[in-house]
Design a protein around this motif. Structure first.
Motif: not given
Length: 621
Positions: A234-242, A308-315
């Motif tokens: 799911q983390l990879v999916q989120d990164c790709h979607a970004s 951090e990434w999930a919370a939007g703190l590490a852009t």
């Protein structure tokens, strides 16, 4: 026992155990092959089993990253015909660029089914190419299409597709689009994502793997190791979607070959100044009691935690994506041009087909029965068998075969179909032949369902039959299936008249209301080439004069309509196994499917043109 029980020290033992098995696999199998290839000037390529997620790959190869480092051309297996997750295609690319390999490979479309179309094929290949894969091996192309080959994890590409003539045009489109695709190899990655391979190993109980789908890794359980794997994907999916340009590695690779220098983590030929740690990563301590993560942070590498990434703190700044699509991907580009088109007229194909359904009779004889109306004239009907028969008869008349490009052809005496009534086909198969042979009646007739058709979904019709052969008559261009061509393997010619009030330049013709795999268009006898969904457009020649123009379309049906499996409960699935032709539930079926997956309905992919021709004036063609 610590592989199965969670006593003191189990996590360390499990991680060491699975890493040891990975090393033994590499040292005993992959490295000797790699050494031989290197000594003899050969490239070494291949793919592993279970690449789809870290949990799935563990019990097959331990670590994909560790194994595939040995290959000159690292590869992955991309099954079916629709894009999967955005983790496993990026494995091969990441290893290739890190290790300085020239290419990375994908075996694509295994088990995607005969329903694959140019549209789904292009989308699938573009998804893979978008992850940096640049060598494509299609699964598969059969040497000869017998019954076993029809059922053997289709499709057979491109030779046995209904749209094989369009295949060069499909490849040309993919080649043109490559110019607008970001070159992942040539640009510096914005993020390195660390796969928690060791973390999954440390929490892995082998009994948990018994519940997953052995084909594609679906159904990862809600266990300690399963949760780590699922959260990572799911983390990879989120990164790709970004829209982030990310690459992948794992804990062990960083520890063993990573170099920390000048504020970056260097793996082979790639440098990363941002490293994202997936939840569950496990790190070994060095002699001084520190981990590589601590050393990276001290050296100025920006190390990000998954939370951090999930919370939007590490852009991480994403690439600026273009909002515009290449011209051939924009079906609505251009302004409509005033014109009038007449209704479509459909012409009978040179040969129609009816697929035969056999039952077993006494002595191993296979019997199929067909109802037919009297066919006019001297009906030239043939039996097409993909496997040679020991004996074959129709209404008691023994038939003899003649050589054919497709299997064996057996001409049927004209009197059989001129009289009408019941036609009985009796077949004695050769030893070792399939029990459900692929066979067709082929000739100048229509195939009508006596019960009519109902919609299965937006793409498919279904009917309970039975089917009857009837003489040719006017076809409904908007529904060629109900018209009597459900099993047809040939394109049908459809024609309409286009009337222009004024001459036009820089115009694109678009078909609307289309069901089919591909279409070849001509205007006033001038060939304009192939098109397919979702655009269904071709460029018209400049200087098209006012007045009437004849538009001719050769519309190609889905290969699924020819080879099925027609009576599978779901019809044309995205994944087709040999067992689905026999109706035996297997991992290619829905989990809730019944034990017998053959139903009493026949399924067909829709076919026809129900809409009008559209002309679009294009300023940026």
């Amino acid at each position: 026992p610590l592989l199965f029980t969670e006593a003191e020290g189990y996590a360390v033992v499990r991680a060491r155990y699975w890493e040891l098995l990975t090393d033994l696999l590499v040292e005993s199998f992959y490295r000797p092959i790699a050494d031989w290839c290197s000594a003899h000037g050969k490239l070494f390529t291949g793919h592993l089993k279970g690449e789809e997620n870290p949990f799935f790959q563990l019990s097959y190869s331990g670590s994909c990253f560790h194994v595939l480092r040995e290959l000159t051309v690292p590869g992955i297996d991309a099954l079916e015909r629709f894009p999967g997750n955005h983790f496993y295609p990026r494995i091969a690319h990441s290893l290739a660029v890190q290790q300085g390999r020239g290419s990375c490979l994908v075996e694509a479309c295994g088990g995607g089914g005969w329903g694959v179309s140019p549209e789904t094929f292009v989308n699938y290949i573009e998804w893979l190419a978008g992850h940096g894969l640049d060598v494509f091996v299609l699964h598969l192309c059969q040497y000869r299409l017998n019954t076993h080959a029809v059922h053997d994890w289709p499709p057979s590409m491109p030779l046995h597709l209904t749209w094989r003539e369009a295949f060069p045009a499909v490849l040309d489109q993919l080649h043109r689009r490559a110019a607008s695709r970001p070159d992942l190899r040539a640009t510096r990655p914005e993020l390195l994502i660390v796969t928690p391979t060791r973390g999954v190993m440390a929490a892995f109980d082998p009994r948990d793997a018994m519940v997953i789908n052995e084909h594609n890794g679906a159904g990862v359980p809600d266990t300690a190791s399963g949760r780590i794997s699922n959260a990572f994907v799911q983390l990879v999916q989120d990164c790709h979607a970004s829209g982030i340009h990310y690459e992948l590695t794992e804990e062990r690779t960083i520890e063993e070959i990573g170099v920390i220098r000048d504020g970056a983590l260097i793996i082979g030929e790639r440098a990363y100044d941002r490293v994202l740690l997936a939840e569950g990563c496990v790190w070994n301590e060095t002699a001084d009691g520190t981990t590589v993560v601590e050393r990276m942070r001290r050296a100025g590498v920006r190390v990000l935690e998954a939370k951090e990434w999930a919370a939007g703190l590490a852009t991480v700044p994403a690439r600026t994506a273009s909002a515009s699509l290449p011209d051939d991907r924009r079906s609505d580009r251009g302004r409509p041009v005033p014109m009038v088109s007449s209704a479509w007229h459909a012409h009978m194909p040179s040969t129609n087909r009816l697929a035969l359904s056999f039952r077993e009779a006494a002595g191993g004889t296979l019997v199929a029965e067909v109802e037919t109306e009297a066919l006019p004239g001297q009906p030239a009907v043939e039996l097409i068998l993909l496997d040679e028969a020991r004996q074959l008869s129709v209404n008691g008349h023994p038939l003899t075969s003649r050589p054919a490009e497709e299997g064996w052809r057996y001409p049927v005496p004209p009197d059989v179909f001129r009289a009408g009534g019941k036609v009985v086909v009796e077949l004695v198969p050769c030893a070792g032949s399939e029990s459900d042979p692929v066979a067709f009646l082929a000739g100048d007739f229509l195939v009508r369902s006596l019960s009519g058709y109902e919609e299965k979904d937006a793409r498919q019709w279904m009917t309970a039959g039975p089917f009857r052969l009837v003489p040719p008559e006017r076809l409904d261009a908007g529904d060629l299936i109900a018209s009597g061509l459900p099993f047809c393997a040939e394109p049908v010619l459809l024609a309409t008249t286009l009337r222009l009030d004024a001459a036009v330049d820089r115009v694109r013709l678009q078909l609307t209301g289309v069901h089919g795999d591909a279409a070849r268009l001509a205007v006033d006898g001038r060939d304009l080439g192939w098109c397919w969904g979702p655009e269904w457009t071709v460029d018209l020649p400049d200087g098209l004069k006012a007045g009437e123009h004849e538009v001719a379309v050769r519309l190609v049906p889905s290969t699924y309509n020819v080879y099925g499996p027609h009576r599978h409960l779901d019809g044309d699935r995205h994944l087709v196994s040999p067992d689905q032709y026999r109706g035996v539930k297997n991992f290619a079926d829905r989990p809730e499917a019944p034990a017998c997956t053959l139903g009493d309905r026949w399924h067909f992919v829709k076919w026809g043109i129900a809409g009008n021709v559209r002309l679009l004036a294009v300023d940026d063609r």
